[in-house]
Design a protein around this motif. Sequence first.
Motif, PDB file in Angstrom:
ATOM      1  N   LEU A  39       0.823  -1.214   0.000  1.00 25.51           N
ATOM      2  CA  LEU A  39       0.000   0.000   0.000  1.00 25.51           C
ATOM      3  C   LEU A  39       0.855   1.262   0.000  1.00 25.51           C
ATOM      4  CD1 LEU A  39      -2.881  -0.986   2.445  1.00 25.51           C
ATOM      5  CD2 LEU A  39      -2.819  -1.129  -0.047  1.00 25.51           C
ATOM      6  N   ASP A  40       2.036   1.203   0.582  1.00 20.38           N
ATOM      7  CA  ASP A  40       2.945   2.349   0.522  1.00 20.38           C
ATOM      8  C   ASP A  40       3.534   2.485  -0.878  1.00 20.38           C
ATOM      9  OD1 ASP A  40       2.457   2.737   3.194  1.00 20.38           O
ATOM     10  OD2 ASP A  40       4.352   1.893   3.885  1.00 20.38           O
ATOM     11  N   LYS A  41       3.925   1.363  -1.451  1.00 22.52           N
ATOM     12  CA  LYS A  41       4.526   1.403  -2.781  1.00 22.52           C
ATOM     13  C   LYS A  41       3.551   1.910  -3.837  1.00 22.52           C
ATOM     14  CE  LYS A  41       7.934  -2.282  -2.166  1.00 22.52           C
ATOM     15  NZ  LYS A  41       8.431  -3.560  -2.684  1.00 22.52           N
ATOM     16  N   THR A  42       2.264   1.640  -3.610  1.00 26.45           N
ATOM     17  CA  THR A  42       1.245   2.078  -4.555  1.00 26.45           C
ATOM     18  C   THR A  42       1.288   3.587  -4.759  1.00 26.45           C
ATOM     19  OG1 THR A  42      -0.221   0.222  -4.079  1.00 26.45           O
ATOM     20  CG2 THR A  42      -1.231   2.206  -4.964  1.00 26.45           C
ATOM     21  N   VAL A  43       1.265   4.339  -3.669  1.00 27.69           N
ATOM     22  CA  VAL A  43       1.238   5.800  -3.793  1.00 27.69           C
ATOM     23  C   VAL A  43       2.624   6.345  -4.146  1.00 27.69           C
ATOM     24  CG1 VAL A  43       1.603   6.253  -1.332  1.00 27.69           C
ATOM     25  CG2 VAL A  43       0.343   7.900  -2.706  1.00 27.69           C
ATOM     26  N   ILE A  44       3.679   5.676  -3.704  1.00 29.06           N
ATOM     27  CA  ILE A  44       5.039   6.056  -4.094  1.00 29.06           C
ATOM     28  C   ILE A  44       5.198   6.003  -5.614  1.00 29.06           C
ATOM     29  CG2 ILE A  44       7.417   5.140  -4.097  1.00 29.06           C
ATOM     30  CD1 ILE A  44       7.001   4.548  -1.087  1.00 29.06           C
ATOM     31  N   ASN A  45       4.509   5.066  -6.219  1.00 29.22           N
ATOM     32  CA  ASN A  45       4.583   4.860  -7.669  1.00 29.22           C
ATOM     33  C   ASN A  45       4.269   6.126  -8.461  1.00 29.22           C
ATOM     34  OD1 ASN A  45       4.779   3.317 -10.048  1.00 29.22           O
ATOM     35  ND2 ASN A  45       2.640   2.693  -9.973  1.00 29.22           N
ATOM     36  N   SER A 490       2.406  -2.916 -13.103  1.00 30.45           N
ATOM     37  CA  SER A 490       3.561  -2.088 -12.776  1.00 30.45           C
ATOM     38  C   SER A 490       4.315  -2.778 -11.657  1.00 30.45           C
ATOM     39  CB  SER A 490       3.148  -0.672 -12.354  1.00 30.45           C
ATOM     40  OG  SER A 490       2.671  -0.667 -11.021  1.00 30.45           O
ATOM     41  N   LEU A 491       5.607  -2.517 -11.557  1.00 28.31           N
ATOM     42  CA  LEU A 491       6.396  -3.160 -10.513  1.00 28.31           C
ATOM     43  C   LEU A 491       5.883  -2.799  -9.127  1.00 28.31           C
ATOM     44  CD1 LEU A 491       9.976  -2.767 -12.040  1.00 28.31           C
ATOM     45  CD2 LEU A 491       8.660  -4.882 -11.792  1.00 28.31           C
ATOM     46  N   ASN A 492       5.251  -1.641  -8.991  1.00 29.38           N
ATOM     47  CA  ASN A 492       4.708  -1.224  -7.699  1.00 29.38           C
ATOM     48  C   ASN A 492       3.268  -1.666  -7.489  1.00 29.38           C
ATOM     49  OD1 ASN A 492       6.837   0.290  -6.255  1.00 29.38           O
ATOM     50  ND2 ASN A 492       6.828   1.539  -8.091  1.00 29.38           N
ATOM     51  N   LEU A 493       2.770  -2.512  -8.387  1.00 28.47           N
ATOM     52  CA  LEU A 493       1.487  -3.191  -8.194  1.00 28.47           C
ATOM     53  C   LEU A 493       0.286  -2.265  -8.115  1.00 28.47           C
ATOM     54  CD1 LEU A 493       2.703  -5.820  -5.569  1.00 28.47           C
ATOM     55  CD2 LEU A 493       2.437  -6.148  -8.025  1.00 28.47           C
ATOM     56  N   SER A 494       0.333  -1.179  -8.857  1.00 28.10           N
ATOM     57  CA  SER A 494      -0.800  -0.263  -8.898  1.00 28.10           C
ATOM     58  C   SER A 494      -0.936   0.308 -10.300  1.00 28.10           C
ATOM     59  CB  SER A 494      -0.609   0.878  -7.893  1.00 28.10           C
ATOM     60  OG  SER A 494       0.544   1.632  -8.205  1.00 28.10           O
ATOM     61  N   PRO A 495      -2.120   0.783 -10.675  1.00 30.94           N
ATOM     62  CA  PRO A 495      -2.271   1.403 -11.991  1.00 30.94           C
ATOM     63  C   PRO A 495      -1.306   2.571 -12.165  1.00 30.94           C
ATOM     64  CG  PRO A 495      -4.412   0.975 -10.997  1.00 30.94           C
ATOM     65  CD  PRO A 495      -3.390   0.703  -9.935  1.00 30.94           C
ATOM     66  N   SER A 496      -0.852   2.776 -13.385  1.00 29.75           N
ATOM     67  CA  SER A 496       0.139   3.818 -13.667  1.00 29.75           C
ATOM     68  C   SER A 496      -0.541   5.172 -13.860  1.00 29.75           C
ATOM     69  CB  SER A 496       0.946   3.439 -14.921  1.00 29.75           C
ATOM     70  OG  SER A 496       1.649   2.243 -14.716  1.00 29.75           O
ATOM     71  N   LEU A 497      -0.833   5.832 -12.757  1.00 30.53           N
ATOM     72  CA  LEU A 497      -1.380   7.187 -12.836  1.00 30.53           C
ATOM     73  C   LEU A 497      -0.249   8.142 -13.164  1.00 30.53           C
ATOM     74  CD1 LEU A 497      -3.667   7.187  -9.673  1.00 30.53           C
ATOM     75  CD2 LEU A 497      -4.343   6.810 -12.044  1.00 30.53           C
ATOM     76  N   ASP A 498      -0.388   8.886 -14.259  1.00 31.20           N
ATOM     77  CA  ASP A 498       0.666   9.822 -14.645  1.00 31.20           C
ATOM     78  C   ASP A 498       0.051  11.037 -15.322  1.00 31.20           C
ATOM     79  OD1 ASP A 498       0.030   9.010 -17.245  1.00 31.20           O
ATOM     80  OD2 ASP A 498       1.803   7.735 -17.468  1.00 31.20           O
ATOM     81  N   GLU A 499       0.882  11.782 -16.004  1.00 39.27           N
ATOM     82  CA  GLU A 499       0.414  13.035 -16.621  1.00 39.27           C
ATOM     83  C   GLU A 499      -0.594  12.810 -17.736  1.00 39.27           C
ATOM     84  OE1 GLU A 499       3.583  11.523 -19.257  1.00 39.27           O
ATOM     85  OE2 GLU A 499       3.275  11.606 -17.082  1.00 39.27           O
TER      86      GLU A 499
END
Length: 505
Positions: A39-45, A490-499
Motif C-alpha cells: 500500500l505504501d509502494k502504490t502511492v510512491i509509484n 507495474s512493478l509497484n502493483l498499482s495502476p500507472s497514474l501519470d500526466e
Amino acid sequence: MSTALLMTLAAPVAAQTLTVAVPGNDLGTLDPHRASATLDKTVINWMFNGLVRTAPGQFRLDTIEGDIAESWTNSEDGLDWTFALRRDVTCHGDNSPLTARDVVYSLKRAASPETSSYSGDYSALETIEAVDDHTVRIHLSRPLPSVLGLLVPFNGGAIICEAAGTRLGEGFGRNPVGTGPFEFAEHQAQQFVRLVANEDYFRGSPHIKEIVYRYISSDSSRDLAYQSGEVDMMNGRFEESWVTRTSALPNTTVDVIGPNELHQLHLNITQPPLDDIRVRQAIALAVDRSGIVAFRGPSLTIPATSVIPSGYLGYEAQPLPERDVERAKALLAEAGHPDGIELRAVQTTLPAMLTTMEVVQAQLAEAGIRLNFSLVDHPTFHEQIRQDLSQVVYYGAARLPVADIFLTQFFDSDSIVQKPKAVTNFSHCGVADQELREARNEADPEKRLKLWATAQRKIVEAVCAVPLYEMGQPWAWNSRVTFAVPQEGSLNLSPSLDETTRLAD
C-alpha cells in the motif's frame, strides 16, 4: 469522515480530483528506499522517477526506456555505465533543477543499509560519480543480470532530491520529495494521503490535479464508497466473488495488476520446534495449496511452484509436496510431538491476508498444528516481524523479476532480520548462501541459471518457507478514469497514474 477530507472532496477542483480507496489503516512510510508494504509502494509509484523506467502500464524488464536519463552507454564487459540526464527535471516544492549530484546521492542512499531496506541489491555498485551536472557514471564490481532493472523507480531505484533528503532525514518518509507527476501535499493519520499535480513535470502538467488516497480498512465500506461514487478507484478484495460482482457494475473496469506476488509461510528454522526439519516438513504437508487457490479464486491466484515467483529470470519449478495430513501427523510424532504443536504468528489485520491465514490456520489444525495469532495493524505487523517476534511469518511479495534479488532478500543469511544488512529473511535460512554468492560473481548466464535453480531446490528441501500461491492485485475504476495505455501492471502493483491519465467531468 474527517473535516479535512470533506473539504477536499467538496473543493472546486473536485472534477479533477481522483479519489482512490485502499485497504489498511495508515501508511508506514513514503520513503521509496524504505517502503516494503504494497500500500505504501502504490502511492510512491506516482511520485518518483528513476534513471530508467518500465513503459507505462508495463512491468516487464524488456520494456525499459529512459526516464530521468535520456540516453546511456555501457562498456563491453558490462561493468561501466554512463547516463546522460535530461536537463528539464525539477524537484517538487522549490522546483530546483535535478542534477547528477541528486542521482549520485539517491543511489548511494539506496546502497546504504542505514538508509535503505534494499541495500543488498546495490552492493555491486562500486562507484557512483557525477562526471558533470548532467552525466552519471556507475562502475560495477561484478557483472549483474539486470543493471537497468535496478535503476527503475522501484525500491532503491527511485531518485530523490538531495536537499530534501538531507534536510528531512528520518522525516523524509512522511514528507517525501521526488520529481514525478504528482507531489506530496498532506497526510491525515489513518485517513488519507493527498497528492497534487506537479505542474512543472518535465513530461507535461498532469490532467488530474489532485489524488486523495484514502485508507478504508473495511471491505464492505470500501465497496459502498465506490458504488456511491464517493471513490473513483479502489484496491479490491482478493476474492473471486468480488471480481465477478464488481465486474458486473455499470461503468466499471476490473483488472488484476501484475506482476504476481508470491505468498508463502516463512518458518524460523532457529526456534524450537521449527528447528526440527520433520516439524517443518509436517507443516508443508498439512497445507493445501489447491484449497487456498479455490478460496482466493482462479482469476486472482495460481498455486506456487517455487520459493520465487514464476516468470522471474532464473525461476525453476520445484517438486513441492502434496497435502498428506496423516503423514504430517506421523512426522510430528516422530519428532516427539504426538499431541501436536503450538506456534505463534504476528498477523496483520489487513483483511486479504488475515482471511487467507485463517484458511491456513484451519488446514494446519487438522494435522495437530495449532497456530496462534497476535493480531496487529499492518504497519505494526511490518515492524514486529522485522523484530523477529514471529515464529511463522505469512508474507506476500513481488520484487524486480530477477531470481537473485528475491532469493537474496528472503533467503541469504546476510538478510536475516535483526542483522546489520537485514532485509526480509524471516526464516533465518542460509542453506543456499554458496550458490547465491557464486551466481552473483558468475559471468556465464547459463551457469548462473543453474546456480539459482540449485539454490531454489536447497531452500525447498530445507523447508525454510512453504510456498502457497501467486496473486495479482485486483483494482477497479469507474468510467471517469481514462488511461492512455492498457494497464497490464507495474512493478509497484498499482495502476500507472501519470500526466496522461484523464478524468471526465
